[in-house]
Motif scaffolding. Structure first.
Motif, PDB file in Angstrom:
ATOM      1  N   ASP A   1      42.290  45.112  34.436  1.00 57.05           N
ATOM      2  CA  ASP A   1      42.709  46.038  35.483  1.00 57.05           C
ATOM      3  C   ASP A   1      43.276  45.253  36.665  1.00 57.05           C
ATOM      4  O   ASP A   1      44.474  45.063  36.795  1.00 57.05           O
ATOM      5  CB  ASP A   1      41.505  46.911  35.853  1.00 57.05           C
ATOM      6  CG  ASP A   1      41.802  47.868  36.980  1.00 57.05           C
ATOM      7  OD1 ASP A   1      42.990  48.133  37.236  1.00 57.05           O
ATOM      8  OD2 ASP A   1      40.849  48.346  37.624  1.00 57.05           O
ATOM      9  N   MET A   2      42.395  44.731  37.547  1.00 58.72           N
ATOM     10  CA  MET A   2      42.886  44.021  38.731  1.00 58.72           C
ATOM     11  C   MET A   2      43.031  42.525  38.428  1.00 58.72           C
ATOM     12  O   MET A   2      42.258  41.980  37.654  1.00 58.72           O
ATOM     13  CB  MET A   2      41.892  44.209  39.870  1.00 58.72           C
ATOM     14  CG  MET A   2      41.594  45.672  40.165  1.00 58.72           C
ATOM     15  SD  MET A   2      40.013  45.851  41.022  1.00 58.72           S
ATOM     16  CE  MET A   2      40.558  46.366  42.611  1.00 58.72           C
ATOM     17  N   ILE A   3      44.000  41.899  39.075  1.00 52.88           N
ATOM     18  CA  ILE A   3      44.215  40.460  38.877  1.00 52.88           C
ATOM     19  C   ILE A   3      44.466  39.795  40.226  1.00 52.88           C
ATOM     20  O   ILE A   3      45.238  40.308  41.036  1.00 52.88           O
ATOM     21  CB  ILE A   3      45.451  40.193  37.990  1.00 52.88           C
ATOM     22  CG1 ILE A   3      45.274  40.851  36.617  1.00 52.88           C
ATOM     23  CG2 ILE A   3      45.718  38.697  37.852  1.00 52.88           C
ATOM     24  CD1 ILE A   3      46.493  40.749  35.723  1.00 52.88           C
ATOM     25  N   VAL A   4      43.806  38.662  40.462  1.00 55.95           N
ATOM     26  CA  VAL A   4      44.099  37.873  41.662  1.00 55.95           C
ATOM     27  C   VAL A   4      44.239  36.415  41.271  1.00 55.95           C
ATOM     28  O   VAL A   4      43.391  35.870  40.580  1.00 55.95           O
ATOM     29  CB  VAL A   4      42.957  37.960  42.703  1.00 55.95           C
ATOM     30  CG1 VAL A   4      43.320  37.129  43.937  1.00 55.95           C
ATOM     31  CG2 VAL A   4      42.716  39.392  43.114  1.00 55.95           C
ATOM     32  N   GLN A   5      45.333  35.795  41.698  1.00 60.39           N
ATOM     33  CA  GLN A   5      45.481  34.366  41.461  1.00 60.39           C
ATOM     34  C   GLN A   5      45.427  33.655  42.802  1.00 60.39           C
ATOM     35  O   GLN A   5      46.155  34.010  43.728  1.00 60.39           O
ATOM     36  CB  GLN A   5      46.805  34.075  40.750  1.00 60.39           C
ATOM     37  CG  GLN A   5      46.995  32.587  40.519  1.00 60.39           C
ATOM     38  CD  GLN A   5      48.266  32.251  39.764  1.00 60.39           C
ATOM     39  OE1 GLN A   5      48.976  33.127  39.296  1.00 60.39           O
ATOM     40  NE2 GLN A   5      48.551  30.969  39.668  1.00 60.39           N
TER      41      GLN A   5
ATOM     42  N   MET B   1      41.762  31.962  38.676  1.00 56.61           N
ATOM     43  CA  MET B   1      42.338  33.243  38.274  1.00 56.61           C
ATOM     44  C   MET B   1      41.194  34.237  38.073  1.00 56.61           C
ATOM     45  O   MET B   1      40.297  34.008  37.274  1.00 56.61           O
ATOM     46  CB  MET B   1      43.106  33.053  36.970  1.00 56.61           C
ATOM     47  CG  MET B   1      43.889  34.242  36.518  1.00 56.61           C
ATOM     48  SD  MET B   1      45.436  34.457  37.427  1.00 56.61           S
ATOM     49  CE  MET B   1      46.543  33.428  36.474  1.00 56.61           C
ATOM     50  N   THR B   2      41.233  35.322  38.869  1.00 59.92           N
ATOM     51  CA  THR B   2      40.190  36.340  38.773  1.00 59.92           C
ATOM     52  C   THR B   2      40.786  37.629  38.219  1.00 59.92           C
ATOM     53  O   THR B   2      41.897  38.008  38.593  1.00 59.92           O
ATOM     54  CB  THR B   2      39.610  36.632  40.176  1.00 59.92           C
ATOM     55  OG1 THR B   2      39.022  35.434  40.670  1.00 59.92           O
ATOM     56  CG2 THR B   2      38.554  37.725  40.137  1.00 59.92           C
ATOM     57  N   PHE B   3      40.048  38.283  37.328  1.00 63.69           N
ATOM     58  CA  PHE B   3      40.507  39.590  36.842  1.00 63.69           C
ATOM     59  C   PHE B   3      39.305  40.478  36.569  1.00 63.69           C
ATOM     60  O   PHE B   3      38.190  40.002  36.426  1.00 63.69           O
ATOM     61  CB  PHE B   3      41.390  39.453  35.588  1.00 63.69           C
ATOM     62  CG  PHE B   3      40.779  38.626  34.490  1.00 63.69           C
ATOM     63  CD1 PHE B   3      41.003  37.256  34.441  1.00 63.69           C
ATOM     64  CD2 PHE B   3      39.997  39.213  33.521  1.00 63.69           C
ATOM     65  CE1 PHE B   3      40.438  36.484  33.433  1.00 63.69           C
ATOM     66  CE2 PHE B   3      39.430  38.456  32.495  1.00 63.69           C
ATOM     67  CZ  PHE B   3      39.650  37.078  32.454  1.00 63.69           C
ATOM     68  N   SER B   4      39.550  41.798  36.538  1.00 63.83           N
ATOM     69  CA  SER B   4      38.449  42.715  36.255  1.00 63.83           C
ATOM     70  C   SER B   4      38.678  43.386  34.911  1.00 63.83           C
ATOM     71  O   SER B   4      39.818  43.610  34.495  1.00 63.83           O
ATOM     72  CB  SER B   4      38.307  43.760  37.368  1.00 63.83           C
ATOM     73  OG  SER B   4      39.381  44.664  37.335  1.00 63.83           O
ATOM     74  N   VAL B   5      37.575  43.656  34.219  1.00 59.40           N
ATOM     75  CA  VAL B   5      37.610  44.316  32.907  1.00 59.40           C
ATOM     76  C   VAL B   5      36.442  45.314  32.848  1.00 59.40           C
ATOM     77  O   VAL B   5      35.489  45.173  33.616  1.00 59.40           O
ATOM     78  CB  VAL B   5      37.467  43.301  31.740  1.00 59.40           C
ATOM     79  CG1 VAL B   5      38.578  42.265  31.757  1.00 59.40           C
ATOM     80  CG2 VAL B   5      36.108  42.608  31.773  1.00 59.40           C
TER      81      VAL B   5
END
Ligand code: ADP
Ligand code: ASP
Ligand code: MG
Length: 417
Positions: free
Chosen positions: A295-299, A315-319
């Motif tokens: 869903d969300m992604i932050v680099q 690299m952060t992401f949500s699942v």
């Protein structure tokens, strides 16, 4: 003959007396001169029980057998509803998905409609049947296997039938009397909306407001179905509930019209990923192939860390929380083949997503600032932010979810009309 679609969710058919109560609502419409297609869910709790049985029997289950089992709850309520209507002297019969046939793709547990041929059902209406009771949530694949549409899918069955049969209206009867500014079970100040725009409902649904399945709103918007949410526990008439409609049917429009939440989120961070062109695709390609819904992604900005020759980034992401294991496996495999390199994979499974939605955001600035200030005032730390034209979402610690929903409801004065 004018036709209505009436859908009854799990709590509205939870036992025989509630089925009777729902049948009485159908009877009223038949007496008004309508043919009715009734879509039923499984009795409340039933689908969860069936899913549990499948998972206990076979943790890495065959999705075709999962669908064979979890679709069965709707078969029971369809038959019982038809019998209840017959007892009220209304000519009715039940239809399982394959009998219609409701043709879907073969994506088990997440199937999509391909076609709903009308001939069989039209022939029965022509014979004098007044009501067709259809088991929601299910269909049949090109291979002839039973499929299901994803949790909450009976809403989508209802809208698809309304579109296929040109229904005058698609009424979704549930355990609340309409769509609210936020989940009335979380915020006592939630206010019922008389109307909500398709786009806003679509965002609210996809951001977690389970009152309607996202796909049902998409279909209603595409096929211009008059979609209404109302209570099966109250006396209702043409003006009850919430109408989901085009933006231009709504006079007043606030900047923010609703707050949604999703409890079952997880945040994953790859620490010190070697940063080079193509790295994002090397990460998110394998996740997509593994069927993980990112869903969300932050680099983060890249930097040169000790022990690394080139630049690295986090690299952060949500699942969804139930896809963490699958996502981890995809990342470990990608690291093993050398397509990505990272120092560590950090998982945070105690997060929730809270979002504000409103078409008014398109033309107003300062919404994000107001949202962040409201959260700061409650000392809620924001972990990840994502925005689109008509929504802002934040990931926060799950224990602050209710607090955040209420704070945002207050900050945007949603209790006021
Ligand atoms: P059904 O079994 O009838 O399909 P669901 O449980 O799927 O019912 O959906 C209804 C529930 O959705 C309500 O009980 C309510 O808790 C929840 N909900 C979440 N957000 C909203 C909202 N904005 N407005 C109304 N209900 C909401
Ligand atoms: N019974 C199914 C579920 O719980 C479908 C539905 O109720 O819409 O997901
Ligand atoms: Mg539902």
């Amino acid at each position: 003959m004018p036709l209505l679609v009436m859908k009854f969710g799990g709590t509205s058919v939870a036992d025989l007396s509630r089925i009777k109560n729902a049948a009485a609502k159908v009877k009223t419409e038949v007496e008004r001169g309508y043919d009715v297609i009734v879509i039923v869910s499984a009795m409340s709790g039933k689908t969860n029980e069936l899913v549990g049985w499948v998972e206990s029997t076979s943790p890495l289950y065959d999705a075709r057998e999962y669908d064979a089992v979890v679709s069965s709850g709707e078969n029971v309520t369809a038959g019982l509803m038809a019998l209840t209507l017959q007892e009220m002297d209304i000519p009715a019969r039940s239809w399982q998905g394959w009998q219609v046939p409701i043709q879907t793709t073969s994506a088990h547990a997440a199937a999509r409609f391909v076609d709903i041929p009308r001939a069989n059902m039209d022939a029965k209406f022509a014979e004098g049947f007044k009501v067709a009771v259809v088991a929601g949530f299910q269909g049949v694949s090109p291979e002839g296997r039973i499929t299901t549409l994803g949790r909450g899918g009976s809403d989508t069955t209802a809208v698809a039938f309304a579109a296929a049969f040109g229904a005058e209206r698609c009424d979704i009867y549930t355990d609340v009397d309409g769509v609210y500014t936020t989940d009335p079970r979380i915020s006592p100040k939630a206010r019922k909306l008389d109307k909500i725009a398709f786009e806003e409902m679509l965002e609210l649904a996809s951001l977690g407001a389970k009152v309607l399945q996202t796909r049902s709103v998409e279909l209603a918007m595409r096929y211009k179905v008059r979609l209404r949410v109302l209570s099966s526990f109250e006396d209702t008439d043409e003006t009850s509930g919430t109408l989901v409609c085009d933006e231009d049917e709504i006079m007043e429009s606030k900047v923010v019209s609703g707050v949604a939440y999703s409890r079952d989120e997880a945040k994953m961070t790859l620490i010190r990923v070697a940063d080079r062109p193509g790295v994002a695709s090397a990460i998110f390609g394998p996740l997509a192939e593994a069927g993980v819904n990112v869903d969300m992604i932050v680099q983060n900005i890249s930097e040169t860390a000790a022990g690394h020759s080139g630049a690295t980034t986090d690299m952060t992401f949500s699942v969804p929380v139930n896809q963490v294991a699958r996502a981890r496996k995809a990342m470990e495999e990608a690291r093993a083949t050398g397509s990505i390199s990272y120092d560590e994979l950090v998982e945070d499974t105690d997060v929730a997503k809270v979002s504000v939605v409103g078409i008014g955001m398109r033309s107003q600035v300062g919404v994000a600032a107001r949202m962040f200030a409201a959260l700061a005032a409650e000392n809620v730390n924001i972990k990840v932010i994502a925005t689109s034209e008509i929504k802002i979402s934040v990931l926060i610690d799950r224990k602050y979810m209710e607090l955040a929903v209420q704070a945002l409801h207050d900050a945007f004065e949603l209790e006021k009309a």
